[in-house]
Design a protein around this motif. Structure first.
Motif, mmCIF file in Angstrom:
data_model
loop_
_atom_site.group_PDB
_atom_site.id
_atom_site.type_symbol
_atom_site.label_atom_id
_atom_site.label_comp_id
_atom_site.label_asym_id
_atom_site.label_seq_id
_atom_site.Cartn_x
_atom_site.Cartn_y
_atom_site.Cartn_z
ATOM 1 N N LEU A 179 7.735 -9.502 8.024
ATOM 2 C CA LEU A 179 7.114 -8.710 6.958
ATOM 3 C C LEU A 179 6.323 -9.650 6.051
ATOM 4 C CD1 LEU A 179 6.841 -5.923 5.568
ATOM 5 C CD2 LEU A 179 8.851 -6.526 4.204
ATOM 6 N N LEU A 180 4.992 -9.451 6.001
ATOM 7 C CA LEU A 180 4.146 -10.330 5.181
ATOM 8 C C LEU A 180 4.075 -9.825 3.743
ATOM 9 C CD1 LEU A 180 1.201 -10.717 7.725
ATOM 10 C CD2 LEU A 180 3.044 -12.350 7.308
ATOM 11 N N GLY A 181 4.156 -8.523 3.568
ATOM 12 C CA GLY A 181 4.097 -7.954 2.222
ATOM 13 C C GLY A 181 4.124 -6.443 2.283
ATOM 14 N N GLU A 182 4.374 -5.832 1.127
ATOM 15 C CA GLU A 182 4.434 -4.367 1.099
ATOM 16 C C GLU A 182 4.112 -3.838 -0.278
ATOM 17 O OE1 GLU A 182 8.385 -2.887 1.961
ATOM 18 O OE2 GLU A 182 9.289 -4.623 1.019
ATOM 19 N N THR A 183 4.202 -2.530 -0.452
ATOM 20 C CA THR A 183 3.873 -1.953 -1.746
ATOM 21 C C THR A 183 5.040 -2.114 -2.730
ATOM 22 O OG1 THR A 183 3.129 0.029 -2.898
ATOM 23 C CG2 THR A 183 4.575 0.392 -1.026
ATOM 24 N N ARG A 184 4.661 -2.264 -3.988
ATOM 25 C CA ARG A 184 5.664 -2.353 -5.042
ATOM 26 C C ARG A 184 6.175 -0.976 -5.429
ATOM 27 N NH1 ARG A 184 3.204 -5.628 -10.096
ATOM 28 N NH2 ARG A 184 3.017 -7.686 -9.173
ATOM 29 N N ASP A 185 5.326 0.028 -5.213
ATOM 30 C CA ASP A 185 5.701 1.367 -5.677
ATOM 31 C C ASP A 185 5.325 2.420 -4.633
ATOM 32 O OD1 ASP A 185 2.813 1.532 -6.324
ATOM 33 O OD2 ASP A 185 3.346 0.324 -8.066
ATOM 34 N N ASP A 186 4.255 3.181 -4.879
ATOM 35 C CA ASP A 186 3.890 4.253 -3.952
ATOM 36 C C ASP A 186 3.296 3.691 -2.653
ATOM 37 O OD1 ASP A 186 4.599 5.932 -5.956
ATOM 38 O OD2 ASP A 186 2.577 6.622 -6.441
ATOM 39 N N PHE A 217 0.954 -4.514 -2.572
ATOM 40 C CA PHE A 217 0.123 -3.381 -2.982
ATOM 41 C C PHE A 217 0.776 -2.676 -4.165
ATOM 42 C CE2 PHE A 217 -0.026 -3.853 1.643
ATOM 43 C CZ PHE A 217 -1.381 -3.849 1.925
ATOM 44 N N SER A 218 -0.036 -1.921 -4.886
ATOM 45 C CA SER A 218 0.511 -1.041 -5.923
ATOM 46 C C SER A 218 -0.452 0.133 -6.063
ATOM 47 C CB SER A 218 0.626 -1.790 -7.250
ATOM 48 O OG SER A 218 0.930 -0.862 -8.271
ATOM 49 N N PHE A 219 0.075 1.340 -5.901
ATOM 50 C CA PHE A 219 -0.814 2.500 -5.969
ATOM 51 C C PHE A 219 -0.494 3.464 -7.113
ATOM 52 C CE2 PHE A 219 -1.224 1.165 -1.495
ATOM 53 C CZ PHE A 219 -2.604 1.012 -1.446
ATOM 54 N N SER A 220 0.607 3.198 -7.837
ATOM 55 C CA SER A 220 0.985 4.197 -8.847
ATOM 56 C C SER A 220 -0.009 4.226 -10.013
ATOM 57 C CB SER A 220 2.416 3.969 -9.327
ATOM 58 O OG SER A 220 2.486 2.758 -10.019
ATOM 59 N N GLY A 221 -0.558 3.051 -10.392
ATOM 60 C CA GLY A 221 -1.527 3.008 -11.492
ATOM 61 C C GLY A 221 -2.832 3.701 -11.129
ATOM 62 N N LEU A 222 -3.193 3.600 -9.862
ATOM 63 C CA LEU A 222 -4.424 4.244 -9.390
ATOM 64 C C LEU A 222 -4.307 5.762 -9.527
ATOM 65 C CD1 LEU A 222 -7.133 4.233 -7.879
ATOM 66 C CD2 LEU A 222 -5.869 3.976 -5.752
ATOM 67 N N LYS A 223 -3.137 6.253 -9.158
ATOM 68 C CA LYS A 223 -2.891 7.701 -9.255
ATOM 69 C C LYS A 223 -2.935 8.144 -10.732
ATOM 70 C CE LYS A 223 1.188 8.646 -9.686
ATOM 71 N NZ LYS A 223 2.550 8.283 -9.402
ATOM 72 N N THR A 224 -2.354 7.310 -11.624
ATOM 73 C CA THR A 224 -2.363 7.649 -13.055
ATOM 74 C C THR A 224 -3.796 7.675 -13.586
ATOM 75 O OG1 THR A 224 -0.269 6.496 -13.214
ATOM 76 C CG2 THR A 224 -1.342 7.040 -15.291
ATOM 77 N N SER A 225 -4.612 6.721 -13.138
ATOM 78 C CA SER A 225 -5.986 6.701 -13.647
ATOM 79 C C SER A 225 -6.762 7.921 -13.144
ATOM 80 C CB SER A 225 -6.684 5.384 -13.310
ATOM 81 O OG SER A 225 -7.091 5.399 -11.996
ATOM 82 N N LEU A 226 -6.410 8.408 -11.962
ATOM 83 C CA LEU A 226 -7.036 9.643 -11.465
ATOM 84 C C LEU A 226 -6.624 10.820 -12.357
ATOM 85 C CD1 LEU A 226 -8.573 11.279 -9.238
ATOM 86 C CD2 LEU A 226 -6.392 11.482 -8.061
ATOM 87 N N LEU A 227 -5.356 10.816 -12.734
ATOM 88 C CA LEU A 227 -4.831 11.879 -13.607
ATOM 89 C C LEU A 227 -5.611 11.915 -14.921
ATOM 90 C CD1 LEU A 227 -2.345 13.633 -12.933
ATOM 91 C CD2 LEU A 227 -0.986 12.107 -14.353
#
Ligand code: KG4
Ligand code: ZN
Length: 328
Positions: A151-158, A207-217
Motif C-alpha cells: 500500500l503506497l497511500g490512501e485517502t484520509r477521509d472520503d 488523498f482527501s476529498f471531504s473538503g472538496l465536497k464542503t466547498s461544493l456545498l
C-alpha cells in the motif's frame, strides 16, 4: 477448474462462472431500490441479496451452460463491505459448498478489484501500480506479484466514489453519483469553477476529498443567485477537481517507485474523463484499463481470483467469517 464466484458486499447481487481463466458468465442484479433513498440502505440491501441470490445463481449457471454438479469450487467475497450483505452471500455460498461437497475460499473484494486487470491483460508485467478507486476506498498499490501487495497511500477521509456520490446529491443529480456527474459534465466547462485540489501539491501519497465536497456545498449556496454557470459547468469542474487529485498522486507514485505499468480498478475506473486524462498525462507508460463491466462490483473478478487461488493451492476451512473492515 470450474469455479462459481459470489459477490454481495454492497448493493449488487452478482454470480459468475469461471473456467480456466475464462469468464463463462457474469450476472449482476443492481439494487435500484436504493435510488429513492439517495444511498445504500444496509438492511434493504441484505434482504434484496437474500431474495435474488438463488435466481441469479441459476441464471449464471444457465448462461455458462454449466450444471451445478460440474462446479468444483466456490469463491465468495467475505469483506470489506456491509456486514448484512456479506453474510447473505457467505451463508449462501457455504450452504452450496456443503451441499455439493466442494471446496470454498473467501475472497477480499479489494484484491478482486485489482486482479480484474488480469482479465484484460493476463500477461501483465509485475510490478504494476494500481489506482483503486471505488465507493469505499481510494488507494494506490504496488502489486509485486499475486499475493504481494504494497500500500503506497490512501485517502484520509472520503473515497473518490464517495466524493462523486455526495457531490451528486448536493448538486441534485441522484444516486449513484459517478455516472450521473459524468453524464451531466458532458455539456459543461471543466475549467470554469476553481474547486480546491486538497493535498494535490503535498509530496505524500495521500488523498482527501471531504473538503472538496464542503466547498461544493458552499458553492451551491451562491449558485442559485448566479447565472454565470450552468449545472453542467458545476458537475464538470467538480469532476475535474477529483480527477486532478487522483492523477497528482498517481504521478507521485510513479516517480517514487519507478514502476512503468499503471492499472486502475473500482467503480470510478469507469469514468471516461479519468481514462482520457490518464492517457494524456502518462503517454509513455503502459496503462491497462479493465473492461467497463469489471470495474463496478461484479462476480467475474471473484470467480477469476478464486480459480487463481485454488490453482495456487490456497485452502480455507469452511468456518471463515465475514470481515466488514477487511484490509488487504
Ligand atoms: O467498485 P464499486 O462498484 O463499489 C465499491 O466497491 O464501492 O464502486 C462504486 C462507486 C460509486 O461511488 C459510484 O458513484 C462510482 O463507483 N462510479 C463512478 C462511475 N461509475 C461508478 N464514478 C465516476 N464515474 C463513473 N462513470
Ligand atoms: Zn467494489
Amino acid at each position: 477448474m470450474i469455479v462459481l464466484g459470489i459477490e454481495t458486499s454492497c448493493d449488487e447481487t452478482a454470480v459468475s462462472v469461471c473456467q480456466g481463466g475464462v469468464i463463462l458468465s457474469n450476472v449482476i442484479s443492481s439494487q435500484i431500490i436504493h435510488t429513492d433513498f439517495g444511498g445504500v440502505v444496509p438492511e434493504i440491501a441484505s434482504r434484496e441479496h437474500e431474495r435474488m441470490l438463488n435466481n441469479i445463481t441459476i441464471k449464471a449457471l444457465s448462461d455458462a451452460s454449466i450444471r451445478l454438479s460440474q462446479i468444483q469450487g466456490i469463491a465468495v467475497t467475505n469483506g470489506p463491505g456491509l456486514a448484512g450483505s456479506l453474510l447473505t452471500g457467505v451463508s449462501f455460498a457455504k450452504g452450496l459448498a456443503l451441499g455439493l461437497g466442494i471446496k470454498i475460499i473467501p475472497i477480499n473484494h479489494l484484491e478482486a478489484h485489482i486482479i480484474a486487470n488480469l482479465l484484460e491483460e493476463p500477461n501483465i508485467q509485475f510490478p504494476f501500480i494500481c489506482l483503486l478507486v471505488s465507493g469505499g476506498h481510494t488507494q494506490l498499490w504496488m502489486i509485486k506479484k499475486l499475493d504481494n501487495y504494497i500500500l503506497l497511500g490512501e485517502t484520509r477521509d472520503d473515497a473518490a466514489g464517495e466524493a462523486f456520490d455526495k457531490g451528486s446529491r448536493v448538486i441534485g443529480l441522484g444516486y449513484p453519483g459517478g455516472p450521473a456527474i459524468e453524464k451531466c459534465a458532458l455539456n459543461g466547462n471543466p475549467n470554469l469553477i476553481d474547486f480546491p485540489r486538497p493535498l494535490a501539491k503535498s509530496n505524500k501519497i495521500e488523498f482527501s476529498f471531504s473538503g472538496l465536497k464542503t466547498s461544493l456545498l458552499y458553492f451551491m449556496d451562491s449558485f442559485k443567485d448566479s447565472n454565470k454557470y450552468s449545472i453542467s459547468d458545476v458537475a464538470a469542474s467538480y469532476q475535474n477537481a477529483i480527477i486532478d487529485c487522483l492523477i497528482a498522486k498517481l504521478q507521485l507514485s510513479i516517480k517514487q517507485t519507478g514502476v512503468n505499468t499503471i492499472t486502475i480498478a473500482g467503480g470510478v475506473a469507469k469514468n471516461s474523463v479519468l481514462r482520457n486524462q490518464l492517457k494524456k498525462v502518462f503517454p509513455k507508460n503502459n496503462i491497462i484499463f479493465p473492461d467497463m463491466n469489471y470495474c463496478t462490483d461484479n462476480a467475474a473478478m471473484i470467480s477469476y481470483l478464486g480459480e487463481k487461488k485454488f490453482n495456487l493451492g490456497c485452502k480455507s476451512n469452511i468456518n471463515f467469517g465475514i470481515k466488514p473492515n477487511f484490509q488487504l
